[in-house]
Design an enzyme around this catalytic site. Structure first.
Site, PDB file in Angstrom:
ATOM      1  N   GLY A  89       1.057  -1.071  -0.059  1.00 58.57           N
ATOM      2  CA  GLY A  89      -0.169   0.101  -0.377  1.00 58.57           C
ATOM      3  C   GLY A  89       0.764   1.157  -0.040  1.00 58.57           C
ATOM      4  O   GLY A  89       0.154   1.858  -0.573  1.00 58.57           O
TER       5      GLY A  89
ATOM      6  N   ARG B 156      -0.877  -8.146  -3.919  1.00 60.06           N
ATOM      7  CA  ARG B 156      -0.554  -7.500  -3.300  1.00 60.06           C
ATOM      8  C   ARG B 156      -0.068  -7.749  -1.274  1.00 60.06           C
ATOM      9  O   ARG B 156      -0.183  -9.500  -1.105  1.00 60.06           O
ATOM     10  CB  ARG B 156      -2.055  -7.180  -2.528  1.00 60.06           C
ATOM     11  CG  ARG B 156      -1.259  -6.648  -0.984  1.00 60.06           C
ATOM     12  CD  ARG B 156      -3.735  -5.828  -0.771  1.00 60.06           C
ATOM     13  NE  ARG B 156      -3.923  -5.539   0.601  1.00 60.06           N
ATOM     14  CZ  ARG B 156      -3.382  -5.336   1.330  1.00 60.06           C
ATOM     15  NH1 ARG B 156      -1.846  -4.073   1.074  1.00 60.06           N
ATOM     16  NH2 ARG B 156      -3.429  -4.682   2.757  1.00 60.06           N
TER      17      ARG B 156
ATOM     18  N   ARG C 190       7.148   2.386   1.312  1.00 62.11           N
ATOM     19  CA  ARG C 190       8.017   0.306   1.301  1.00 62.11           C
ATOM     20  C   ARG C 190       7.958   0.152  -0.157  1.00 62.11           C
ATOM     21  O   ARG C 190       9.043  -1.128  -0.097  1.00 62.11           O
ATOM     22  CB  ARG C 190       6.547  -0.529   2.381  1.00 62.11           C
ATOM     23  CG  ARG C 190       6.792  -1.478   2.519  1.00 62.11           C
ATOM     24  CD  ARG C 190       5.393  -2.471   2.819  1.00 62.11           C
ATOM     25  NE  ARG C 190       4.877  -1.401   3.540  1.00 62.11           N
ATOM     26  CZ  ARG C 190       3.834  -1.843   3.890  1.00 62.11           C
ATOM     27  NH1 ARG C 190       2.625  -3.090   3.892  1.00 62.11           N
ATOM     28  NH2 ARG C 190       3.323  -1.228   5.752  1.00 62.11           N
TER      29      ARG C 190
ATOM     30  N   ARG D  83       1.500  11.774  -8.394  1.00 63.16           N
ATOM     31  CA  ARG D  83       1.123  11.181  -7.144  1.00 63.16           C
ATOM     32  C   ARG D  83       2.188  10.957  -6.201  1.00 63.16           C
ATOM     33  O   ARG D  83       2.348  10.528  -5.409  1.00 63.16           O
ATOM     34  CB  ARG D  83       0.301  11.219  -7.355  1.00 63.16           C
ATOM     35  CG  ARG D  83      -0.793  11.620  -8.537  1.00 63.16           C
ATOM     36  CD  ARG D  83      -2.360  11.348  -8.088  1.00 63.16           C
ATOM     37  NE  ARG D  83      -3.721  12.645  -8.761  1.00 63.16           N
ATOM     38  CZ  ARG D  83      -4.576  12.038  -8.359  1.00 63.16           C
ATOM     39  NH1 ARG D  83      -4.509  12.211  -7.682  1.00 63.16           N
ATOM     40  NH2 ARG D  83      -5.005  12.639  -9.478  1.00 63.16           N
TER      41      ARG D  83
ATOM     42  N   ASP E 154      -1.446  -5.436  13.475  1.00 60.52           N
ATOM     43  CA  ASP E 154      -1.801  -5.088  14.946  1.00 60.52           C
ATOM     44  C   ASP E 154      -2.830  -6.308  15.347  1.00 60.52           C
ATOM     45  O   ASP E 154      -3.604  -6.741  13.427  1.00 60.52           O
ATOM     46  CB  ASP E 154      -2.716  -4.272  14.852  1.00 60.52           C
ATOM     47  CG  ASP E 154      -3.448  -3.593  13.581  1.00 60.52           C
ATOM     48  OD1 ASP E 154      -4.913  -4.262  14.087  1.00 60.52           O
ATOM     49  OD2 ASP E 154      -2.452  -3.297  12.410  1.00 60.52           O
TER      50      ASP E 154
ATOM     51  N   ARG F  92       6.361  -1.596   9.650  1.00 60.27           N
ATOM     52  CA  ARG F  92       5.583  -1.428   8.711  1.00 60.27           C
ATOM     53  C   ARG F  92       5.992  -1.221   7.730  1.00 60.27           C
ATOM     54  O   ARG F  92       5.764  -2.800   6.598  1.00 60.27           O
ATOM     55  CB  ARG F  92       4.301  -0.979   8.938  1.00 60.27           C
ATOM     56  CG  ARG F  92       3.392  -1.714   9.785  1.00 60.27           C
ATOM     57  CD  ARG F  92       1.863  -0.819  10.056  1.00 60.27           C
ATOM     58  NE  ARG F  92       1.815  -0.797  11.218  1.00 60.27           N
ATOM     59  CZ  ARG F  92       0.344  -0.516  11.720  1.00 60.27           C
ATOM     60  NH1 ARG F  92      -0.967  -0.447   9.963  1.00 60.27           N
ATOM     61  NH2 ARG F  92      -0.283  -0.300  12.713  1.00 60.27           N
TER      62      ARG F  92
ATOM     63  N   SER G  73      -0.264  -5.228   5.253  1.00 57.68           N
ATOM     64  CA  SER G  73      -0.420  -5.447   6.707  1.00 57.68           C
ATOM     65  C   SER G  73      -2.174  -6.089   6.842  1.00 57.68           C
ATOM     66  O   SER G  73      -3.366  -5.612   6.296  1.00 57.68           O
ATOM     67  CB  SER G  73      -0.093  -4.390   6.984  1.00 57.68           C
ATOM     68  OG  SER G  73      -0.733  -3.138   6.848  1.00 57.68           O
TER      69      SER G  73
END
Length: 234
Positions: A21, A88, A25, A44, A205, A218, A91
């Site tokens: 996401g 994908r 990362r 962007r 989490d 993360r 997390s």
């Protein structure tokens, strides 16, 4: 060949794209796991890179948060850039006692409170499931590496701050492993274009216990998920 959201040239992406996401990362993965990684898009600030892993071309690109964002990028990658597989890597939040912080989950299917996939199937339920070949390859890679994984259903939520906290207990009772925000959308786009998709997660989490990792962790510490996923592509 640019699209409204990607500035890469026609051959800049490999046939397989890993999609976290967070664009930072994606940058971290490119710099720490890939060889000869080159930035191919940054519209962007949604960073995308292509390099090699053990000699195999592979790309990594951020998706942003939520079904609408990942659906835009997945559609353009599949339709305009000829990408065949999107995995994908992200997390999720565990809803079960037996799924711990930093455990790896493979999303065999994805429930959702979004209407996006009903829109694809004339308002009927659509079973948002992973591509079996990709799923099987990841499970085998985890076994070869001796890394335990959980395989099963996840829940793709439209809202991060849910007004229905009582739903978590129902999810646990029905065998759902965790909550995230993109997989069902990705699986729907892949089905629409006849492509392959899979979602692999690290538990960041724990909804029941309140345990959580930091934002920095993360980005940088989910090593098992990355090693398993990359080995599955070879």
């Amino acid at each position: 060949m640019a699209t409204p959201h990607i500035e890469a040239k026609s051959n800049d992406f490999a046939s397989t794209v890993l999609m976290p996401g967070d664009p930072l990362r994606a940058k971290y993965i490119a710099e720490n796991f890939l060889d000869d990684a080159k930035c191919v898009t940054q519209v962007r600030n949604m960073l995308g890179y292509t390099g090699t892993y053990k000699g195999k071309p592979i790309s990594v690109m951020g998706s942003g948060m939520g079904i609408p964002s990942i659906s835009i990028y997945a559609t353009e990658l599949y339709k305009d850039y000829g990408v065949e597989s999107i995995i994908r890597i992200g997390s999720c939040g565990s809803v079960r006692d037996d799924v711990k912080l930093r455990d790896v989950i493979i999303g065999m299917g994805a429930c959702t409170d979004s209407k996006v996939n009903r829109s694809r199937l004339n308002q009927h339920d659509f079973a948002a499931i992973a591509n079996y070949e990709l799923l099987n390859n990841v499970v085998k890679a985890a076994d070869r590496l001796g890394k335990p994984v959980h395989v099963g259903n996840v829940f793709t939520a439209d809202l991060f701050y849910t007004p229905e906290p009582e739903l978590f207990a129902k999810m646990e009772a029905m065998g759902i492993l965790a909550v995230e925000m993109e997989a069902a959308g990705l699986y729907g786009v892949a089905a629409e274009y006849g492509k392959k998709a899979l979602a692999v997660f690290t538990v960041s989490d724990h909804i029941k216990t309140g345990e959580q990792t930091t934002s920095e962790e993360r980005q940088t510490t989910f090593k098992d998920m990355m090693e398993i996923t990359l080995e599955s592509i070879l």
